[in-house]
Write a protein that holds these residues in place. Structure first.
Motif, short mmCIF file in Angstrom:
data_model
loop_
_atom_site.label_atom_id
_atom_site.label_comp_id
_atom_site.label_asym_id
_atom_site.label_seq_id
_atom_site.Cartn_x
_atom_site.Cartn_y
_atom_site.Cartn_z
N MET A 1 -45.61 32.79 17.95
CA MET A 1 -44.94 32.98 19.20
C MET A 1 -45.11 32.51 20.06
O MET A 1 -46.67 33.30 21.10
N SER A 2 -44.35 32.31 20.90
CA SER A 2 -45.16 31.35 22.43
C SER A 2 -43.40 32.15 23.03
O SER A 2 -42.35 32.46 23.19
N VAL A 3 -44.00 32.67 24.98
CA VAL A 3 -42.88 33.15 25.82
C VAL A 3 -43.17 32.06 26.80
O VAL A 3 -44.40 31.09 27.46
N PHE A 4 -41.88 31.15 27.11
CA PHE A 4 -41.89 30.37 28.24
C PHE A 4 -40.80 31.05 29.28
O PHE A 4 -40.05 31.28 29.21
N LEU A 5 -41.18 30.26 30.53
CA LEU A 5 -41.35 30.74 32.02
C LEU A 5 -40.31 29.86 32.38
O LEU A 5 -41.57 28.14 32.99
N HIS A 6 -39.25 29.53 32.38
CA HIS A 6 -38.30 28.25 33.20
C HIS A 6 -38.40 28.55 34.29
O HIS A 6 -37.39 29.89 34.70
N GLU A 7 -37.98 27.82 35.68
CA GLU A 7 -36.75 28.09 37.41
C GLU A 7 -35.61 28.23 37.20
O GLU A 7 -35.49 26.70 36.36
N GLU A 8 -34.70 28.56 37.35
CA GLU A 8 -33.31 28.59 37.35
C GLU A 8 -32.40 28.02 36.52
O GLU A 8 -31.39 28.48 36.41
N ASP A 9 -33.42 27.61 35.91
CA ASP A 9 -31.93 26.96 34.33
C ASP A 9 -33.09 27.09 33.08
O ASP A 9 -34.10 26.37 33.36
N LEU A 10 -32.58 27.02 31.69
CA LEU A 10 -33.29 26.31 30.49
C LEU A 10 -33.12 24.83 30.99
O LEU A 10 -32.18 23.97 31.33
N PRO A 11 -34.18 24.41 30.37
CA PRO A 11 -34.56 22.70 30.18
C PRO A 11 -33.66 21.44 29.59
O PRO A 11 -33.00 22.57 28.43
N ASP A 12 -33.39 21.11 30.32
CA ASP A 12 -32.75 19.96 29.54
C ASP A 12 -33.30 19.89 28.39
O ASP A 12 -34.40 19.14 27.97
N GLY A 13 -32.12 19.60 27.47
CA GLY A 13 -32.48 19.48 25.75
C GLY A 13 -33.31 20.24 25.00
O GLY A 13 -33.83 20.07 23.74
N LEU A 14 -33.69 21.63 25.63
CA LEU A 14 -33.72 23.13 24.62
C LEU A 14 -32.76 23.11 23.45
O LEU A 14 -31.41 22.97 23.67
N SER A 15 -33.02 23.44 22.69
CA SER A 15 -31.91 23.58 21.41
C SER A 15 -32.39 25.38 20.80
O SER A 15 -33.39 25.58 20.45
N LEU A 16 -31.21 25.90 21.01
CA LEU A 16 -31.35 26.91 20.66
C LEU A 16 -30.20 27.31 19.83
O LEU A 16 -28.90 27.44 20.12
#
Length: 205
Positions: A1-16
């Motif tokens: 299990m990982s927690v990812f921190l992004h700035e201002e938006d989800l990254p391009d190509g991230l699949s949810l």
């Protein structure tokens, strides 16, 4: 299990995939005054994603907004009323359709007045979450590991909670009533934003 921190938006190509659990952290409880600092999102898999917004953010966030506005995804919240108002005000998106675990809890756990997320997770999932960072400064330049874990925990359990609450709603014959409440919540949030947060316009007086 990982927690990812992004700035201002989800990254391009991230699949949810599928329905997503959503929560927000703001500078306070007054939506117009207290800016949106962080939005947490998870598809119920092994990862949680945190999107942080700077004090001068324009909240463009096209990838995040596309997911929140997707009519084919149910957005899962705990106390959706507050999060919906923050998302509508800052991201200019109506995050619907939705499921609110707090509303569902109030409809089926009528044997208690304790409907906080910590209590729900403890009773229904036999797990424990810490609320120690709930009132911390979410607008600072650095988020501590404790803050990130707290923020992630607010979306980590919502998919499982929905499943358990749906069973109880069906058992008690309140699924249709719950859905009507969920459908109304975006309008309730707009009433809050428009100045009717403390006034019940449905009351006789």
């Amino acid at each position: 299990m990982s927690v990812f921190l992004h700035e201002e938006d989800l990254p391009d190509g991230l699949s949810l995939s599928g329905d997503v659990a959503v929560d927000t952290e703001t500078m306070g409880l007054q939506t117009h005054r207290d800016r949106l600092c962080l939005l947490q999102i998870s598809d119920g898999g092994k990862d949680e994603h945190l999107v942080r917004f700077a004090p001068d953010s324009d909240y463009a966030a096209p990838n995040l907004r596309a997911i929140l506005a997707d009519p084919n995804r149910v957005k899962l919240f705990h106390f959706a009323r507050f999060d919906l108002a923050a998302i509508e005000h800052y991201l200019h998106v109506t995050a619907a359709p939705l499921f609110c675990t707090k509303i569902a809890s109030k409809l089926v756990r009528t044997y208690t007045d304790r409907h906080g997320l910590k209590e729900l997770v403890r009773e229904m999932l036999n797990a424990d979450i810490s609320k120690q960072q709930q009132s911390s400064d979410w607008g600072g330049p650095i988020l501590s590991d404790a803050q990130k874990d707290y923020a992630a925990s607010d979306v980590r359990f919502l998919h499982k909670l929905r499943s358990e609450l749906q069973i109880r709603l069906e058992r008690e014959g309140r699924s249709e009533l719950a859905q009507a409440c969920f459908d109304f919540l975006p309008h309730r949030a707009r009433l809050d934003l428009a100045g009717w947060a403390e006034n019940d316009i449905f009351a006789h007086m």
